[in-house]
Design an enzyme around this catalytic site. Structure first.
Site, PDB file in Angstrom:
ATOM      1  N   GLU A 168       0.828  -1.209   0.000  1.00 25.19           N
ATOM      2  CA  GLU A 168       0.000   0.000   0.000  1.00 25.19           C
ATOM      3  C   GLU A 168       0.865   1.264   0.000  1.00 25.19           C
ATOM      4  OE1 GLU A 168      -2.374  -0.791   3.458  1.00 25.19           O
ATOM      5  OE2 GLU A 168      -3.971  -1.692   2.269  1.00 25.19           O
ATOM      6  N   GLU A 257      -6.324  -7.904  -0.562  1.00 30.69           N
ATOM      7  CA  GLU A 257      -6.841  -7.869   0.811  1.00 30.69           C
ATOM      8  C   GLU A 257      -8.309  -7.459   0.770  1.00 30.69           C
ATOM      9  OE1 GLU A 257      -4.739  -5.346   3.509  1.00 30.69           O
ATOM     10  OE2 GLU A 257      -2.768  -5.911   2.729  1.00 30.69           O
TER      11      GLU A 257
END
Length: 277
Positions: A168, A257
């Site tokens: 991320e 995710e």
């Protein structure tokens, strides 16, 4: 034996084609779940993996926390509960594919995102960008970590089909606007390929809105941009952004995710217990 092994591995392939993952030439849907070896005693690894397989999963994702293996600078520990290679071997024995998330920053709701605390004692250290003291430390760790994964790649008879770089990053840096951030991510790719080659699929992950910040590989098939985020009534818009960012034909829909809940911050007045509406 080596000749037999060569024949076996020669038939093994895991690639992207026509926006789909293909295993030995056949399309495959990845149904993965996270089992973090660093959070489970080694004696229970097989049990947890068997449970995941019983749920219908065909792949496992796991992070590699840097501070789990080098809590003291220069002291590397891959023994007992820290033997990530043995964890990969357990996945292979159960015919589970493995998605390896090597950091160096991993987040994962793990202390300091997996960074060892001693990084903060170094002069002129700037984390998660193209900074020499930082990258020197990353390189030393990866020089110890990565070589033993080479024979565990899927193409070499092992379970590892994907290797994720960083985590991320678009929520922290910006590869589209900061050349040092882009150079940092490219350095990670270069270092990983130095040890692992290019027969494995490399990935990044980010919420769809930040793909351009998280990855310098827009329309570049060398690295697959995947996405993450919470449960939703529709994922179409996010997958459309993913497809627009990745190279043509190189964008299998992959939600690395899927957040089914949320965590409680220290000091919150009550537990979050937040799930999708």
């Amino acid at each position: 034996w080596s000749h037999v092994q060569s024949l076996r591995t020669a038939r093994r392939s895991f690639v992207i084609k026509d926006d789909r993952f293909h295993k030995e030439g056949d399309p495959i849907n990845i149904k993965s779940g996270s089992v973090h070896y660093s959070r489970v005693p080694r004696a229970y690894w097989r049990d947890r993996l068997e449970r995941a397989k019983a749920l219908g999963l065909n792949a496992i994702t796991t992070y590699v926390p840097w501070n789990f293996h080098e809590d003291v600078e220069g002291r590397f520990d891959f023994s007992e509960d820290r033997d990530v290679y043995a964890f990969a071997d357990e996945a292979r024995k159960l015919n589970l594919l493995l998605i390896l998330r090597i950091g160096p920053y991993m987040c994962g709701e793990w202390d300091f995102g997996g960074f060892p605390a001693w990084l903060l004692t170094k002069a002129n250290m700037t984390l998660r960008t193209h900074n020499k003291p930082y990258l020197d430390a990353v390189d030393k760790f990866w020089d110890h970590l990565l070589p033993r994964f080479k024979r565990r790649l899927y193409s070499n008879g092992g379970p590892i089909v994907m290797v994720q770089l960083e985590n991320e990053f678009g929520d922290y840096g910006d590869c589209s606007a900061n050349e040092n951030d882009a150079a940092y991510m490219k350095h990670l790719y270069s270092k990983a390929t130095q040890h692992l080659g290019t027969s494995v699929i490399y990935t990044t992950v980010s919420p769809a809105r930040n793909l351009h910040k998280a990855s310098p590989w827009r329309h570049d098939a060398r690295v697959l941009a995947t996405i993450d985020g919470p449960l939703s009534s529709s994922y179409d818009a996010d997958f459309a952004l993913q497809k627009a960012f990745n190279a043509k034909g190189n964008s299998p829909k992959m939600w690395t995710e899927l957040w089914t809940g949320w965590y409680t911050h220290w000091g919150d007045s009550k537990a979050a217990n937040r799930t999708a509406n």
